[in-house]
Scaffold this motif. Structure first.
Motif, PDB file in Angstrom:
ATOM      1  N   THR A  87       0.919  -1.087   0.034  1.00  0.00           N
ATOM      2  CA  THR A  87      -0.033   0.075  -0.177  1.00  0.00           C
ATOM      3  C   THR A  87       0.849   1.234   0.087  1.00  0.00           C
ATOM      4  N   ALA A  88       0.720   1.953  -0.911  1.00  0.00           N
ATOM      5  CA  ALA A  88       1.644   3.229  -1.304  1.00  0.00           C
ATOM      6  C   ALA A  88       1.577   4.142  -0.341  1.00  0.00           C
ATOM      7  N   GLY A  89       2.661   4.426   0.545  1.00  0.00           N
ATOM      8  CA  GLY A  89       2.902   5.509   1.753  1.00  0.00           C
ATOM      9  C   GLY A  89       2.202   4.917   2.882  1.00  0.00           C
ATOM     10  N   VAL A  90       1.799   3.537   2.970  1.00  0.00           N
ATOM     11  CA  VAL A  90       1.214   3.125   4.244  1.00  0.00           C
ATOM     12  C   VAL A  90       2.059   1.747   4.606  1.00  0.00           C
ATOM     13  N   MET A  91       2.408   1.431   5.790  1.00  0.00           N
ATOM     14  CA  MET A  91       3.443   0.503   5.992  1.00  0.00           C
ATOM     15  C   MET A  91       2.807  -0.930   5.524  1.00  0.00           C
ATOM     16  N   THR A  92       3.755  -1.795   5.237  1.00  0.00           N
ATOM     17  CA  THR A  92       3.660  -3.164   4.685  1.00  0.00           C
ATOM     18  C   THR A  92       4.474  -3.671   5.384  1.00  0.00           C
ATOM     19  N   GLN A  93       4.261  -4.292   6.573  1.00  0.00           N
ATOM     20  CA  GLN A  93       5.333  -4.973   7.367  1.00  0.00           C
ATOM     21  C   GLN A  93       5.289  -6.557   7.369  1.00  0.00           C
ATOM     22  N   ARG A  94       4.584  -7.048   6.747  1.00  0.00           N
ATOM     23  CA  ARG A  94       4.605  -8.637   6.510  1.00  0.00           C
ATOM     24  C   ARG A  94       4.493  -9.508   7.701  1.00  0.00           C
ATOM     25  N   GLY A  95       4.115  -8.976   8.847  1.00  0.00           N
ATOM     26  CA  GLY A  95       4.138  -9.693   9.972  1.00  0.00           C
ATOM     27  C   GLY A  95       5.512 -10.247  10.533  1.00  0.00           C
ATOM     28  N   SER A  96       6.403  -9.310  10.428  1.00  0.00           N
ATOM     29  CA  SER A  96       7.881  -9.603  10.665  1.00  0.00           C
ATOM     30  C   SER A  96       8.721  -8.415  10.981  1.00  0.00           C
ATOM     31  N   PRO A  97       9.461  -8.354  12.356  1.00  0.00           N
ATOM     32  CA  PRO A  97      10.423  -7.553  12.550  1.00  0.00           C
ATOM     33  C   PRO A  97      11.343  -7.179  11.570  1.00  0.00           C
ATOM     34  N   ILE A  98      11.647  -8.057  10.693  1.00  0.00           N
ATOM     35  CA  ILE A  98      12.788  -7.836   9.549  1.00  0.00           C
ATOM     36  C   ILE A  98      12.084  -6.918   8.755  1.00  0.00           C
ATOM     37  N   PHE A  99      10.881  -6.694   8.479  1.00  0.00           N
ATOM     38  CA  PHE A  99      10.355  -5.605   7.680  1.00  0.00           C
ATOM     39  C   PHE A  99       9.580  -4.438   8.363  1.00  0.00           C
TER      40      PHE A  99
END
Length: 473
Positions: A87-99
């Protein structure tokens, strides 16, 4: 003007009509859902990130209505997105501290298409680490609870999405599905979803993409008409996902015999593993209900599913293809950043080459078995899951006295990923404990029209139509 508490359980189609007619404003609708998130999310933990410009977008949508501008089919309607979808400009963290804090520059194709239809991105929803498990839990944003019973899971990997929609935090959302992940969570929370024919909706902007031949992205909602509308907006090639090049093909329908009644088979097994008696009874009830609509319905079997257990076939194939993506993601990272799902995947042994080849041949036999079935029938009714929503963090299931690994939850869903067939999950009953039970409606490749027809008929007859979980206690 509707009160806010009358808005958040409307479906997306109704909200779009209310906005189009000037009965409510997009600002009212977005605020109603933001208030609902504030009220219920602390207990459910479905929403992990709010889109900061949702209200700004709602105000612009309101101005467009007042100015009489052309409106898209979802103009002003909020939607949520699983946190593996960019999502442009909205965090996409994939359920991981790595991201953690990862901020995409572009929307995934599916997100962009809903926005083009006028929908407003409201929030991102929880998932398991790397979208890989049957429960939505991770080190970054924690565990999501089922709004019907907080001690139970809303499923995975699109469990945050299913819980948000079931609880009224969102009318419409996007999930992904590798083996179960839009249909299973829909069943565990009593909402509706579709895993369309493989490639119908581009996977561009979604991670992981390997093994892309099994991955799908699909809409989740509270009504068949909503997922049908979303499907019509999402489908079609985007010039980037090669699998989507065949999207939009029309299936054979009823093989040119549209003057005859629909022929529907139903089964709960064999070939799927054990099934709870309550679930089996709901599948049978749905089949009986269909007969009231002039449909020819009868019990069936698919021998190919008895010869080759689709879950075993899938496991032998996807582990080899998915491990490199996981290994690349965690390379050089501290072990404290890696949760149990990625660790489990990376610890699994590689499939020997001869077993991998045999699994490929078994997958072909399963496809052929479904092709043979669909030469005689128009759709298939089965369970989605063998049991209703289970308690959190379990490794085994006991089903009708038989103990099986928790991954057997996927017994009736994974055949559709191995074959690429389309399937709709639709609520049609409740367990003795009052938990939702869904059925799965499977159709021919590229013949979503038929299963939407069947789903619409069953939705009208569903004894649980319009039921929602109460406020969590």
């Amino acid at each position: 003007m509707k009160m806010q508490n009358e808005l958040f359980f409307n479906d997306a189609t109704a909200l779009a009509e209310l906005i189009r007619n000037g009965d409510v404003s997009p600002v009212e609708v977005v605020n109603a859902h933001l208030d609902r998130i504030e009220q219920t999310n602390p207990q459910i933990n479905a929403i992990v990130t709010l889109a900061g410009d949702a209200l700004k977008a709602a105000k612009l949508a309101e101005q467009a209505v007042r100015a009489g501008q052309p409106l898209g089919p979802l103009h002003g309607v909020p939607f949520t997105v699983k946190d593996s979808i960019d999502t442009a400009g909205v965090m996409t963290q994939r359920g991981s501290p790595i991201f953690k804090h990862r901020l995409p520059a572009q929307d995934a194709t599916s997100v962009a298409r809903l926005k083009q239809a006028g929908a407003i991105l409201l929030a991102k929803t929880n998932l398991p680490e790397f979208s890989y498990w049957i429960e939505s839990d991770n080190l970054l944003s924690g565990r999501t609870n089922n709004p019907w019973d907080l001690s139970r899971t809303p499923g995975g990997s699109s469990g945050g999405e299913s819980a948000a929609i079931a609880a009224g935090m969102s009318p419409l959302g996007l999930g992904t599905d590798l083996a179960i992940s839009v249909r299973g969570p829909a069943s565990q929370t009593g909402i509706t979803s579709i895993k369309a024919t493989h490639g119908s909706i581009p996977m561009t902007g979604i991670w992981p993409r390997a093994p892309r031949r099994f991955w799908h992205v699909g809409p989740m909602a509270r009504s068949v008409r909503d997922i049908a509308l979303a499907f019509s907006l999402l489908t079609g090639p985007d010039g980037q996902d090669a699998f989507s090049s065949l999207a939009g093909q029309k299936g054979p329908g009823r093989t040119g015999q549209n003057d005859r009644p629909l022929r529907i088979g139903w089964m709960t097994g064999p070939g799927f593993g054990p099934v709870d008696a309550d679930v089996a009874a709901v599948v049978k009830a749905a089949a009986s209900a269909l007969e009231q609509t002039g449909v020819q319905v009868e019990p069936v079997s698919i021998p190919a599913l008895e010869r080759d257990f689709a879950l075993e076939v899938f496991n032998r194939l996807h582990v080899m293809e998915m491990k490199p993506a996981f290994a690349a993601a965690v390379a050089g990272r501290d072990q404290s950043e890696i949760y149990k799902m990625a660790r489990t995947m990376l610890s699994l042994p590689d499939t020997p080459l001869h077993d991998y080849i045999e699994a490929e041949q078994a997958a072909e036999r399963i496809r052929d078995g479904y092709a043979d079935y669909f030469s005689r029938y128009d759709a298939l009714i089965t369970q989605v899951l063998p049991i209703p929503a289970h308690k959190h963090d379990i490794g085994q299931l006991v089903i009708e006295g038989q103990t099986v690994d928790a991954t057997w939850l996927q017994g009736a869903t994974v055949p559709l990923n191995v074959t690429g067939l389309p399937g709709i999950a639709l609520p049609f009953g409740r367990s003795r404990e009052g938990l939702p039970i869904n059925i799965q409606i499977t159709g021919r490749w590229h013949d979503e029209a038929t299963i939407f027809d069947v789903a619409t008929r069953l939705e009208m007859l569903s004894p649980v139509k319009g039921l929602h979980p109460g406020l969590p206690g």
